[in-house]
Design a protein around this motif. Structure first.
Motif, mmCIF file in Angstrom:
data_model
loop_
_atom_site.group_PDB
_atom_site.id
_atom_site.type_symbol
_atom_site.label_atom_id
_atom_site.label_comp_id
_atom_site.label_asym_id
_atom_site.label_seq_id
_atom_site.Cartn_x
_atom_site.Cartn_y
_atom_site.Cartn_z
ATOM 1 N N ASP A 6 0.701 -1.028 -0.102
ATOM 2 C CA ASP A 6 0.047 0.244 0.293
ATOM 3 C C ASP A 6 1.175 1.570 0.172
ATOM 4 O OD1 ASP A 6 -2.223 -1.380 -0.288
ATOM 5 O OD2 ASP A 6 -2.634 -1.682 1.918
ATOM 6 N N ASN A 7 0.970 1.882 -0.813
ATOM 7 C CA ASN A 7 1.474 3.387 -0.835
ATOM 8 C C ASN A 7 2.975 2.795 -1.201
ATOM 9 O OD1 ASN A 7 -0.834 5.391 -0.955
ATOM 10 N ND2 ASN A 7 -1.230 4.053 1.336
ATOM 11 N N THR A 21 2.043 8.534 -5.984
ATOM 12 C CA THR A 21 1.470 6.625 -5.681
ATOM 13 C C THR A 21 1.128 6.436 -7.330
ATOM 14 O OG1 THR A 21 -0.314 8.374 -4.708
ATOM 15 C CG2 THR A 21 1.378 7.182 -3.172
ATOM 16 N N ASP A 23 -2.792 4.906 -8.725
ATOM 17 C CA ASP A 23 -4.081 3.606 -8.799
ATOM 18 C C ASP A 23 -3.771 2.841 -9.061
ATOM 19 O OD1 ASP A 23 -4.921 5.406 -6.380
ATOM 20 O OD2 ASP A 23 -6.327 6.843 -7.574
ATOM 21 N N THR A 25 -6.622 0.375 -10.906
ATOM 22 C CA THR A 25 -8.207 0.495 -11.612
ATOM 23 C C THR A 25 -8.626 -1.284 -11.872
ATOM 24 O OG1 THR A 25 -7.922 2.918 -11.320
ATOM 25 C CG2 THR A 25 -8.961 1.750 -12.507
ATOM 26 N N VAL A 32 -11.482 1.724 -7.513
ATOM 27 C CA VAL A 32 -9.717 1.650 -7.157
ATOM 28 C C VAL A 32 -9.621 -0.041 -6.651
ATOM 29 C CG1 VAL A 32 -7.946 2.648 -6.071
ATOM 30 C CG2 VAL A 32 -9.212 3.984 -7.976
ATOM 31 N N THR A 35 -4.009 0.882 -4.251
ATOM 32 C CA THR A 35 -2.981 2.597 -4.165
ATOM 33 C C THR A 35 -1.616 1.580 -4.310
ATOM 34 O OG1 THR A 35 -5.116 4.096 -3.890
ATOM 35 C CG2 THR A 35 -2.354 5.587 -3.836
ATOM 36 N N GLN A 38 4.976 4.780 -5.895
ATOM 37 C CA GLN A 38 5.495 5.057 -8.097
ATOM 38 C C GLN A 38 6.930 5.627 -7.837
ATOM 39 O OE1 GLN A 38 3.734 6.982 -12.086
ATOM 40 N NE2 GLN A 38 3.419 8.201 -10.061
#
Length: 481
Positions: A6-7, A21, A23, A25, A32, A35, A38
């Motif tokens: 997560d994140n 971050t 998402d 999908t 979503v 998350t 990035q």
């Protein structure tokens, strides 16, 4: 339920990425579902530095320790396949059968990697001199892996697992649309199996990080699976750096129905080859070649199967097919179908969609120069063409720029085996459809479908290692200088 990613990205451990971050999908619902972190190019620099430090010690370990990590990862996934399937279904739009099949392939790839670590890593050579001479495979060091969205887990792991087993470190950039099943969930699995920190890095990101990975001077090998157009760009970027580049690219694969084939069975094989995972597979059957006098019957049976396939949210096990990955892909598929109908093809089934759910489509009497026959569609579309002679059919098959997979259906397999000598393709499957892969089999395309090596147990050694010549003499050689 919280997840370790997560994140986060995975830079030897789950950490915050420099790019913010991202998402993830579900294409079926637009919701979503995760998350993740990035990565940016700064994260790439950290990954390469850490991988460089960790790789030397990893390669120096006894092979049994590398094999043990791969075997433990295989056992963990086999005991709990849902840790991967629960992400494959919503994230990549996989039907549940496809997700289970893909997870089984990942397990097989890990098991094969465990065996790969124990393979002989060279051969004793003859020499004109009184010495011991051998060629041995040594790991390249760091392998950069760029993987696609369609079979995200296996198309990542079939590079990651053998590269690690052979003593390399890996920097993986999965498609950002499938960051979890294409990378972060795999990192969690391997870390739990005991992979030492620093050997695997998963960097969810866009094309900028992928380009930086290809261009990085300390990453000597790139393994890319994706479109031919992107593969050409990667090859061009890596060529001045003299990197080892392994490209697994697109296909426009033919299914050849010989005059003696069982048409009912052929239509079943053809439907699976064209419609599995919405046709979003490099090995998808993109061209159905049928004797002209039987083409109408075959196309009708194929269309009946297409009309009866349930399409919808793949979290419902009743749905055999799910969505295509996004709006861009949907528009491309629909434009190809409409252009081909405008060129004279008959639409027997499909050609419509609700949202991203494109109906399985059958096109008959398809002109050879139409988009659906000449291009890789990457959608659930089955173009059918009649031929007059087997010679003509072989010419049509070989006329494509692609050469990944070909299927031949017949009641005389030996005749088909003889025809395989004349087909320019990385794989030929007799009495099966075009979509197939096994961890122990050599997999790779010809022509515009691939270059630079093959996947598969023994082939992986050539792909992810360098060959070193070593000689040993008992005394220093004396020379006349």
């Amino acid at each position: 339920m919280s997840n370790p990613w997560d994140n986060k990205i995975f830079n030897g451990a789950f950490v915050t990425g420099g790019g913010g971050t991202l998402d993830v999908t579900a294409p079926a619902t637009g919701q979503v579902i995760a998350t993740v972190g990035q990565a940016d190019t700064g994260d790439l620099e950290k990954a390469v530095a850490a991988a460089t430090t960790a790789q030397t010690a990893w390669a120096a370990l006894p092979y049994t320790e590398r094999a043990a990590v791969m075997a433990r990862a295989a056992a963990l996934l086999a005991a709990d396949p849902e840790r991967l399937t629960r992400w494959l279904v919503p994230e990549s739009g996989s039907g549940q059968g496809k997700a289970a099949f893909e997870t089984g392939l990942v397990t097989s790839e890990l098991s094969a990697a465990a065996a790969l670590a124990a393979q002989p890593h060279g051969q004793v050579l003859r020499s004109m001199k009184p010495r011991f001479s051998m060629g041995r495979y040594v790991p390249v060091g760091i392998v950069g892996v760029i993987s696609p969205f369609n079979f995200p887990a296996i198309l990542s792991m079939r590079s990651v697992a053998p590269a690690l087993a052979l003593g390399n470190a890996v920097v993986l950039k999965p498609d950002p649309r499938t960051s979890v099943s294409g990378g972060l969930a795999l990192a969690e699995l391997l870390a739990e199996a005991g992979l030492p920190e620093g050997l695997l890095h998963v960097l969810p990101a866009g094309a900028d990080v992928g380009a930086a990975l290809v261009a990085h001077p300390d990453v000597p090998c790139i393994s890319f699976t994706g479109s031919t157009a992107a593969g050409r760009r990667i090859g061009e970027a890596a060529a001045p750096l003299l990197k080892k580049v392994h490209l697994e690219l697109g296909g426009n694969n033919a299914l050849l129905v010989l005059p003696d084939a069982d048409i009912d069975a052929a239509a079943s094989a053809g439907a699976w080859g064209s419609f599995l995972h919405q046709g979003q597979i490099c090995m998808t059957t993109g061209r159905h070649l049928v004797p002209r006098e039987r083409a109408e019957e075959y196309a009708a049976k194929l269309a009946e199967k297409a009309r009866n396939l349930p399409v919808g949210d793949p979290t419902d096990p009743a749905n055999a097919l799910g969505p295509v990955i996004d709006d861009n892909q949907l528009e491309k598929v629909h434009e190809i179908v409409e252009s081909t109908v405008a060129a004279g093809a008959k639409l027997l089934a499909g050609g419509t969609h609700e949202g991203l759910f494109y109906r399985p489509t059958v096109l008959a009497d398809v002109p050879l120069d139409s988009p659906a026959f000449s291009q890789e569609i990457f959608g659930p579309v089955a173009p059918v063409v009649g031929y007059d002679t087997v010679e003509e059919a072989l010419e049509i098959i070989n006329s494509s720029e692609y050469g990944l997979s070909v299927a031949i259906l017949t009641s005389n397999p030996f005749t088909a085996f003889q025809l395989a000598d004349r087909i320019k393709s990385g794989a030929v499957h007799i009495n099966d459809q075009t979509v197939d892969d096994e961890a122990v089999a050599p997999f790779g395309g010809t022509k515009a479908s691939g270059a630079g090596g093959h996947f598969g147990l023994s082939s992986n050694v050539d792909t992810f290692c360098d060959l070193q010549w070593v000689t040993v003499q008992s005394e220093i050689e004396r020379y006349p200088f």
